[in-house]
Scaffold this motif. Sequence first.
Motif, PDB file in Angstrom:
ATOM      1  N   PHE A   1      -4.822  21.124  15.994  1.00 31.24           N
ATOM      2  CA  PHE A   1      -3.591  20.287  17.053  1.00 31.24           C
ATOM      3  C   PHE A   1      -2.750  19.245  16.591  1.00 31.24           C
ATOM      4  O   PHE A   1      -1.135  19.390  18.253  1.00 31.24           O
ATOM      5  CB  PHE A   1      -4.482  19.694  18.169  1.00 31.24           C
ATOM      6  N   GLU A   2      -1.920  19.237  15.412  1.00 33.12           N
ATOM      7  CA  GLU A   2      -1.306  18.026  15.704  1.00 33.12           C
ATOM      8  C   GLU A   2       0.054  18.818  14.629  1.00 33.12           C
ATOM      9  O   GLU A   2       1.344  18.377  15.329  1.00 33.12           O
ATOM     10  CB  GLU A   2      -1.596  16.757  14.788  1.00 33.12           C
TER      11      GLU A   2
ATOM     12  N   PHE B   1       0.951  -1.467  -0.153  1.00 33.33           N
ATOM     13  CA  PHE B   1      -0.359   0.318  -0.207  1.00 33.33           C
ATOM     14  C   PHE B   1       1.349   1.383   0.091  1.00 33.33           C
ATOM     15  O   PHE B   1       0.422   2.501  -0.636  1.00 33.33           O
ATOM     16  CB  PHE B   1      -0.834  -0.088   0.885  1.00 33.33           C
ATOM     17  N   LEU B   2       2.021   1.193   0.910  1.00 37.57           N
ATOM     18  CA  LEU B   2       3.203   2.395   0.708  1.00 37.57           C
ATOM     19  C   LEU B   2       3.538   2.497  -0.621  1.00 37.57           C
ATOM     20  O   LEU B   2       3.824   3.415  -0.700  1.00 37.57           O
ATOM     21  CB  LEU B   2       4.056   2.196   1.935  1.00 37.57           C
ATOM     22  N   LEU B   3       3.269   1.293  -1.220  1.00 41.85           N
ATOM     23  CA  LEU B   3       4.636   1.452  -2.117  1.00 41.85           C
ATOM     24  C   LEU B   3       3.409   2.042  -3.927  1.00 41.85           C
ATOM     25  O   LEU B   3       3.717   3.176  -4.422  1.00 41.85           O
ATOM     26  CB  LEU B   3       5.093   0.563  -2.965  1.00 41.85           C
ATOM     27  N   GLU B   4       2.052   1.788  -3.124  1.00 38.54           N
ATOM     28  CA  GLU B   4       0.643   2.471  -4.139  1.00 38.54           C
ATOM     29  C   GLU B   4       0.175   3.682  -3.814  1.00 38.54           C
ATOM     30  O   GLU B   4       0.220   4.861  -4.840  1.00 38.54           O
ATOM     31  CB  GLU B   4      -0.500   1.283  -4.333  1.00 38.54           C
ATOM     32  N   LEU B   5       1.031   4.545  -2.727  1.00 38.21           N
ATOM     33  CA  LEU B   5       0.981   5.737  -2.610  1.00 38.21           C
ATOM     34  C   LEU B   5       1.427   6.416  -2.737  1.00 38.21           C
ATOM     35  O   LEU B   5       1.401   7.520  -3.607  1.00 38.21           O
ATOM     36  CB  LEU B   5       0.455   5.615  -0.554  1.00 38.21           C
ATOM     37  N   GLY B   6       2.978   6.517  -3.204  1.00 41.02           N
ATOM     38  CA  GLY B   6       4.100   6.590  -3.869  1.00 41.02           C
ATOM     39  C   GLY B   6       4.916   7.152  -2.723  1.00 41.02           C
ATOM     40  O   GLY B   6       5.169   6.626  -1.581  1.00 41.02           O
ATOM     41  N   ASN B   7       6.348   8.319  -3.056  1.00 40.85           N
ATOM     42  CA  ASN B   7       7.144   8.527  -2.699  1.00 40.85           C
ATOM     43  C   ASN B   7       6.925   9.338  -1.372  1.00 40.85           C
ATOM     44  O   ASN B   7       6.039  10.146  -1.437  1.00 40.85           O
ATOM     45  CB  ASN B   7       8.018   9.522  -3.858  1.00 40.85           C
ATOM     46  N   GLY B   8       7.700   9.184  -0.387  1.00 37.93           N
ATOM     47  CA  GLY B   8       7.419   9.562   1.185  1.00 37.93           C
ATOM     48  C   GLY B   8       6.764   9.559   1.728  1.00 37.93           C
ATOM     49  O   GLY B   8       6.759   9.667   3.313  1.00 37.93           O
ATOM     50  N   PHE B   9       6.110   8.434   1.366  1.00 38.10           N
ATOM     51  CA  PHE B   9       4.758   8.234   2.814  1.00 38.10           C
ATOM     52  C   PHE B   9       5.481   7.088   3.453  1.00 38.10           C
ATOM     53  O   PHE B   9       5.862   6.035   3.676  1.00 38.10           O
ATOM     54  CB  PHE B   9       3.835   7.310   2.168  1.00 38.10           C
ATOM     55  N   SER B  10       5.101   7.466   4.887  1.00 35.96           N
ATOM     56  CA  SER B  10       4.880   6.171   6.356  1.00 35.96           C
ATOM     57  C   SER B  10       3.856   6.751   7.386  1.00 35.96           C
ATOM     58  O   SER B  10       3.364   7.762   7.404  1.00 35.96           O
ATOM     59  CB  SER B  10       6.413   7.393   7.525  1.00 35.96           C
ATOM     60  N   PHE B  11       3.388   5.144   7.997  1.00 36.10           N
ATOM     61  CA  PHE B  11       2.464   4.971   7.936  1.00 36.10           C
ATOM     62  C   PHE B  11       2.570   5.434  10.130  1.00 36.10           C
ATOM     63  O   PHE B  11       3.382   5.149  11.197  1.00 36.10           O
ATOM     64  CB  PHE B  11       2.288   3.236   8.693  1.00 36.10           C
ATOM     65  N   ILE B  12       1.420   6.439   9.952  1.00 38.39           N
ATOM     66  CA  ILE B  12       1.668   6.818  11.198  1.00 38.39           C
ATOM     67  C   ILE B  12       0.597   5.889  12.383  1.00 38.39           C
ATOM     68  O   ILE B  12       0.912   5.927  13.989  1.00 38.39           O
ATOM     69  CB  ILE B  12       0.832   8.202  11.625  1.00 38.39           C
ATOM     70  N   ALA B  13      -0.431   5.215  12.401  1.00 41.53           N
ATOM     71  CA  ALA B  13      -1.628   5.220  12.948  1.00 41.53           C
ATOM     72  C   ALA B  13      -2.528   4.810  12.303  1.00 41.53           C
ATOM     73  O   ALA B  13      -3.470   4.767  11.228  1.00 41.53           O
ATOM     74  CB  ALA B  13      -2.504   5.863  14.018  1.00 41.53           C
ATOM     75  N   ARG B  14      -3.209   3.863  13.196  1.00 40.74           N
ATOM     76  CA  ARG B  14      -4.879   3.564  12.033  1.00 40.74           C
ATOM     77  C   ARG B  14      -5.887   3.516  12.912  1.00 40.74           C
ATOM     78  O   ARG B  14      -5.873   3.390  15.070  1.00 40.74           O
ATOM     79  CB  ARG B  14      -4.985   1.655  12.309  1.00 40.74           C
ATOM     80  N   GLN B  15      -7.146   3.647  12.675  1.00 41.26           N
ATOM     81  CA  GLN B  15      -7.996   4.278  13.911  1.00 41.26           C
ATOM     82  C   GLN B  15      -7.629   5.022  14.778  1.00 41.26           C
ATOM     83  O   GLN B  15      -7.688   5.325  16.462  1.00 41.26           O
ATOM     84  CB  GLN B  15      -8.422   3.210  14.719  1.00 41.26           C
ATOM     85  N   LYS B  16      -7.145   6.516  14.527  1.00 40.11           N
ATOM     86  CA  LYS B  16      -6.263   7.178  15.204  1.00 40.11           C
ATOM     87  C   LYS B  16      -7.633   7.913  16.184  1.00 40.11           C
ATOM     88  O   LYS B  16      -8.467   8.862  15.744  1.00 40.11           O
ATOM     89  CB  LYS B  16      -5.872   8.388  14.774  1.00 40.11           C
ATOM     90  N   ARG B  17      -7.896   7.903  17.460  1.00 43.53           N
ATOM     91  CA  ARG B  17      -8.703   8.446  18.242  1.00 43.53           C
ATOM     92  C   ARG B  17      -8.661  10.574  18.327  1.00 43.53           C
ATOM     93  O   ARG B  17      -7.360  10.457  19.218  1.00 43.53           O
ATOM     94  CB  ARG B  17      -9.270   7.990  19.597  1.00 43.53           C
ATOM     95  N   ILE B  18      -9.698  10.874  18.551  1.00 39.84           N
ATOM     96  CA  ILE B  18      -9.648  12.239  18.082  1.00 39.84           C
ATOM     97  C   ILE B  18     -11.015  12.650  19.547  1.00 39.84           C
ATOM     98  O   ILE B  18     -12.065  11.651  19.457  1.00 39.84           O
ATOM     99  CB  ILE B  18      -9.437  13.331  17.576  1.00 39.84           C
ATOM    100  N   HIS B  19     -10.890  13.110  20.360  1.00 37.95           N
ATOM    101  CA  HIS B  19     -11.436  13.741  21.105  1.00 37.95           C
ATOM    102  C   HIS B  19     -12.018  15.119  21.223  1.00 37.95           C
ATOM    103  O   HIS B  19     -11.546  16.334  21.633  1.00 37.95           O
ATOM    104  CB  HIS B  19     -11.177  12.969  22.652  1.00 37.95           C
ATOM    105  N   LEU B  20     -13.631  15.053  21.192  1.00 39.56           N
ATOM    106  CA  LEU B  20     -13.992  16.077  21.036  1.00 39.56           C
ATOM    107  C   LEU B  20     -15.169  16.562  21.838  1.00 39.56           C
ATOM    108  O   LEU B  20     -16.190  16.135  21.619  1.00 39.56           O
ATOM    109  CB  LEU B  20     -14.277  16.705  19.225  1.00 39.56           C
ATOM    110  N   ASP B  21     -14.906  17.665  23.167  1.00 34.35           N
ATOM    111  CA  ASP B  21     -16.340  17.529  23.809  1.00 34.35           C
ATOM    112  C   ASP B  21     -15.937  16.324  24.333  1.00 34.35           C
ATOM    113  O   ASP B  21     -15.793  15.320  25.254  1.00 34.35           O
ATOM    114  CB  ASP B  21     -16.911  18.605  23.648  1.00 34.35           C
ATOM    115  N   ASP B  22     -17.953  16.111  24.359  1.00 34.22           N
ATOM    116  CA  ASP B  22     -17.933  14.479  24.732  1.00 34.22           C
ATOM    117  C   ASP B  22     -17.803  12.781  24.055  1.00 34.22           C
ATOM    118  O   ASP B  22     -18.876  12.887  23.819  1.00 34.22           O
ATOM    119  CB  ASP B  22     -19.094  14.656  25.508  1.00 34.22           C
TER     120      ASP B  22
END
Length: 337
Positions: free
Chosen positions: A270-271, A204-225
Amino acid sequence: MQLDKNIVSQIQSIINNAQERAIRSVDFERVLMYWQIGQVIFEEEQNGKDRAAYGTFLIKSIAETLKPQFGSGFSKRQLHWCVQFYKIFPNVNALRTQLNWTQYRLLIQIDNEQKREFYLAEATKNNWSARQLERQINSLLFERLLKSNNINELIAVANSEKTPIKPLEIIKDPMILEFLGLKKEASYYEKDLETAIIDNLQDFLLELGNGFSFIARQKRIHLDDDDFFIDLVFYNRLLQSFVLIEIKTGKLTHQDLGQLQMYVNYYDQFEKQDFENPTIGILLCTDKNDSVVKISLPKDNKTIMASKYQLYLPKEEELRKEIQRVYEQKTKEDLDK
């Protein structure tokens, strides 16, 4: 006494690197051998009175002499490739030491010079294996990127003469995900596609192309409740920006684009650090309405995009029709301005 593991690791690294260099050296010697054979046959062909007939006779006679002694690597077909190799790459000093004979044989089958130059540069820069190069050619990587770029810019990026600054310079539409092994006729959930991507992350990284690196899956963000989960998070070092991917197994809606816009806004606030560029959002879907994408997003949008994915290798004619459609649409938009 206990042996220092770092010393062992260093020695193992030295051995592995030496072995890799030895293999590359042998592979390149083979490339040089075939180039020299092609040169000898080609120059002899030019001395023949009836070059076409003499060339056929020459290759056939040489093959019949060499094959019993040296094996199938010197068949008529192989000798033909040698001559083509020399004709397409006449400067021996310009040959890339990183590429082996199988890769060069794939390249010399590409008729278009600019297309061949693109794959030559990308294979060298990204250290593609022969299998990876063949897959990129068969998945029409050049044509897919050409939909959003002109040829000169595309080749400049491939040759590292230009650093990509726009997402469309490296992000493809459509993305070809045949390596996931999912059948296009079958029904599956978004989590199934996501799991298949993680299980085949290298491809999948090869298909995405040059310079990509994997960070997270199902990254949780919390907004108020409320909690939200971003399907996939990557980082691209060339664009210096986070890349968020949302997966949809159906046709995209304006609600999908709104949700992705919220995730991008969150990352920008925020990131993202000050030296980094704005976050990119990609909605990966089976189908899209370009007008919905255009109307749903701001006029100056440069960071949110939709990309169709296909679970099979497209036919070249199919993609060429799509490229022509996009070209005609852009031409019409330019005339309307």
